[in-house]
Design a protein around this motif. Structure first.
Motif, mmCIF file in Angstrom:
data_model
loop_
_atom_site.group_PDB
_atom_site.id
_atom_site.type_symbol
_atom_site.label_atom_id
_atom_site.label_comp_id
_atom_site.label_asym_id
_atom_site.label_seq_id
_atom_site.Cartn_x
_atom_site.Cartn_y
_atom_site.Cartn_z
ATOM 1 N N ALA A 2 18.206 -17.342 16.784
ATOM 2 C CA ALA A 2 19.563 -17.352 17.330
ATOM 3 C C ALA A 2 19.833 -16.063 18.086
ATOM 4 O O ALA A 2 19.220 -15.030 17.840
ATOM 5 C CB ALA A 2 20.566 -17.511 16.195
ATOM 6 N N ALA A 3 20.801 -16.139 19.013
ATOM 7 C CA ALA A 3 21.207 -14.933 19.734
ATOM 8 C C ALA A 3 21.846 -13.944 18.777
ATOM 9 O O ALA A 3 22.512 -14.317 17.823
ATOM 10 C CB ALA A 3 22.174 -15.304 20.837
ATOM 11 N N ILE A 4 21.640 -12.674 19.027
ATOM 12 C CA ILE A 4 22.133 -11.602 18.161
ATOM 13 C C ILE A 4 22.929 -10.619 19.004
ATOM 14 O O ILE A 4 22.523 -10.258 20.111
ATOM 15 C CB ILE A 4 20.958 -10.868 17.466
ATOM 16 N N PHE A 5 24.064 -10.189 18.492
ATOM 17 C CA PHE A 5 24.865 -9.200 19.194
ATOM 18 C C PHE A 5 24.706 -7.840 18.535
ATOM 19 O O PHE A 5 24.803 -7.703 17.312
ATOM 20 C CB PHE A 5 26.345 -9.597 19.194
ATOM 21 N N VAL A 24 25.737 -5.922 23.048
ATOM 22 C CA VAL A 24 24.519 -6.285 23.757
ATOM 23 C C VAL A 24 24.017 -7.579 23.149
ATOM 24 O O VAL A 24 23.914 -7.709 21.925
ATOM 25 C CB VAL A 24 23.447 -5.189 23.619
ATOM 26 N N LEU A 25 23.719 -8.547 23.993
ATOM 27 C CA LEU A 25 23.199 -9.818 23.523
ATOM 28 C C LEU A 25 21.679 -9.778 23.539
ATOM 29 O O LEU A 25 21.066 -9.534 24.578
ATOM 30 C CB LEU A 25 23.695 -10.948 24.430
ATOM 31 N N VAL A 26 21.048 -9.983 22.385
ATOM 32 C CA VAL A 26 19.595 -10.108 22.265
ATOM 33 C C VAL A 26 19.294 -11.576 21.999
ATOM 34 O O VAL A 26 19.774 -12.147 21.015
ATOM 35 C CB VAL A 26 19.038 -9.225 21.133
ATOM 36 N N ARG A 27 18.501 -12.188 22.866
ATOM 37 C CA ARG A 27 18.284 -13.635 22.768
ATOM 38 C C ARG A 27 16.854 -13.984 23.183
ATOM 39 O O ARG A 27 16.170 -13.178 23.841
ATOM 40 C CB ARG A 27 19.273 -14.374 23.659
ATOM 41 N N PRO A 28 16.389 -15.185 22.833
ATOM 42 C CA PRO A 28 15.053 -15.603 23.266
ATOM 43 C C PRO A 28 14.977 -15.711 24.787
ATOM 44 O O PRO A 28 15.920 -16.151 25.446
ATOM 45 C CB PRO A 28 14.879 -16.978 22.614
ATOM 46 N N LEU A 61 2.313 -18.403 27.568
ATOM 47 C CA LEU A 61 1.334 -18.188 26.507
ATOM 48 C C LEU A 61 1.940 -17.619 25.234
ATOM 49 O O LEU A 61 1.257 -17.567 24.203
ATOM 50 C CB LEU A 61 0.230 -17.254 27.003
ATOM 51 N N GLY A 62 3.186 -17.157 25.287
ATOM 52 C CA GLY A 62 3.778 -16.525 24.116
ATOM 53 C C GLY A 62 5.265 -16.777 23.999
ATOM 54 O O GLY A 62 5.780 -17.812 24.418
ATOM 55 N N GLN A 63 5.938 -15.796 23.437
ATOM 56 C CA GLN A 63 7.383 -15.854 23.241
ATOM 57 C C GLN A 63 7.973 -14.504 23.623
ATOM 58 O O GLN A 63 7.262 -13.493 23.639
ATOM 59 C CB GLN A 63 7.723 -16.164 21.790
ATOM 60 N N GLY A 64 9.274 -14.474 23.895
ATOM 61 C CA GLY A 64 9.884 -13.217 24.291
ATOM 62 C C GLY A 64 11.341 -13.112 23.892
ATOM 63 O O GLY A 64 11.995 -14.109 23.557
ATOM 64 N N LEU A 65 11.832 -11.890 23.930
ATOM 65 C CA LEU A 65 13.243 -11.599 23.728
ATOM 66 C C LEU A 65 13.749 -10.812 24.922
ATOM 67 O O LEU A 65 13.035 -9.967 25.474
ATOM 68 C CB LEU A 65 13.450 -10.757 22.462
#
Length: 300
Positions: A2-5, A24-28, A61-65
């Protein structure tokens, strides 16, 4: 995820004025145009020569934030899981205007949660070293970046047992890569072969080494380079140098490869190095072949 603030983050602009943001919004990271274009702008801001296609492949090939402030992408981190025990991470970027404000730490915390109990490997710049140490990463080696614009005409070099890869070779080189890397990454091998070209060392009907060359950054990157000897690794790299006369070529070598002086003599000088760090225990390699050239500083 989930998105994180992350609240109460401040940023210092070029004129040194301080701006305070409520969150700050941290999200996939996703593969949308907005995310890829924003990530490209982010890497350009720190003068990393990523192309949009390089970002797209890394995410494929992967995942990111990603971290956002007022709708603008200001930080990134990506990771690539190789089974349940091992992963690499990279493309860890914080916008110059947001550096020193805890964004890198916030992204690392969320990435470590996402990767779980996996051992995690990264290649650290000098600027990020203290941060990664604080998360339990330890130095294990170095990686040396060699690159240059190749001359239009190259001196003769014996081809030896090097030939272009055939479709039927793919299972053998994927297995060789798994043994040398310590973890299975067939998707990466298949993707590199799809977008680039590959060569193998064959003796008496047996494949004893391989290398791949794909579009990346300012031109092309050679890697992974997997071989039993430094001489075979040289032959594989030289194969692509001859194939790309006048082009820009990059090779990232391990610190103990013994290829540094040879690459420089071939016209590919070292332009920088990073420190390889790990959190946990890397899976052991097997077999006689070893990695002489990385797939990339991020992929390992």
């Amino acid at each position: 995820m989930a998105a994180i603030f992350v609240n109460d983050v401040t940023a210092q602009s070029k004129d040194r004025a301080i701006s305070t943001f409520s969150s700050v919004l941290v999200r996939p990271m996703t593969g949308t145009d907005r995310d890829l274009d924003g990530a490209l702008s982010l890497s350009q801001a720190v003068h990393w020569p990523y192309r949009r296609d390089d970002w797209s492949l890394a995410l494929e090939l992967g995942q990111g934030l990603l971290a956002e402030v007022d709708g603008q992408i200001v930080a990134s981190t990506l990771w690539w899981s190789y089974g349940d025990a091992f992963a690499t991470c990279g493309i860890i970027i914080v916008s110059p205007a947001m550096q020193g404000r805890g964004l890198g730490r916030a992204l690392m915390e969320n990435m470590l949660e996402a990767t779980g109990d996996r051992a995690l490997l990264l290649n650290s710049t000098e600027e990020g070293h203290r941060l990664y140490e604080s998360f339990g990463f330890s130095d294990i080696s170095t990686v040396h970046q060699h690159q240059a614009q190749l001359p239009d005409v190259l001196s003769a070099f014996p081809a030896g047992p090097v030939r272009n890869m055939r479709a039927g070779d793919l299972p053998a080189i994927a297995k060789m890569d798994e043994q040398a890397f310590g973890a299975e990454r067939t998707r990466l091998i298949e993707s590199f072969n799809r977008i680039g070209t590959s060569a193998v060392i064959e003796r008496n009907g047996s494949i004893e080494g391989f290398a791949m060359c794909r579009p990346f950054g300012l031109g092309h990157a050679v890697g992974p380079v997997v071989a039993a000897t430094a001489g075979d690794a040289q032959s594989l790299i030289r194969h692509f140098m001859v194939e790309k006369p006048g082009g820009f070529l990059r090779v990232d070598t391990t610190g103990d490869s013994g290829l540094g002086d040879w690459l420089t003599a071939q016209g590919l000088p070292e332009v920088g190095h990073v420190t390889t760090m790990i959190r946990g225990q890397r899976p052991p390699a097997a077999g006689q072949a070893r990695i002489y050239g990385l797939a990339s500083q991020s992929f390992g």
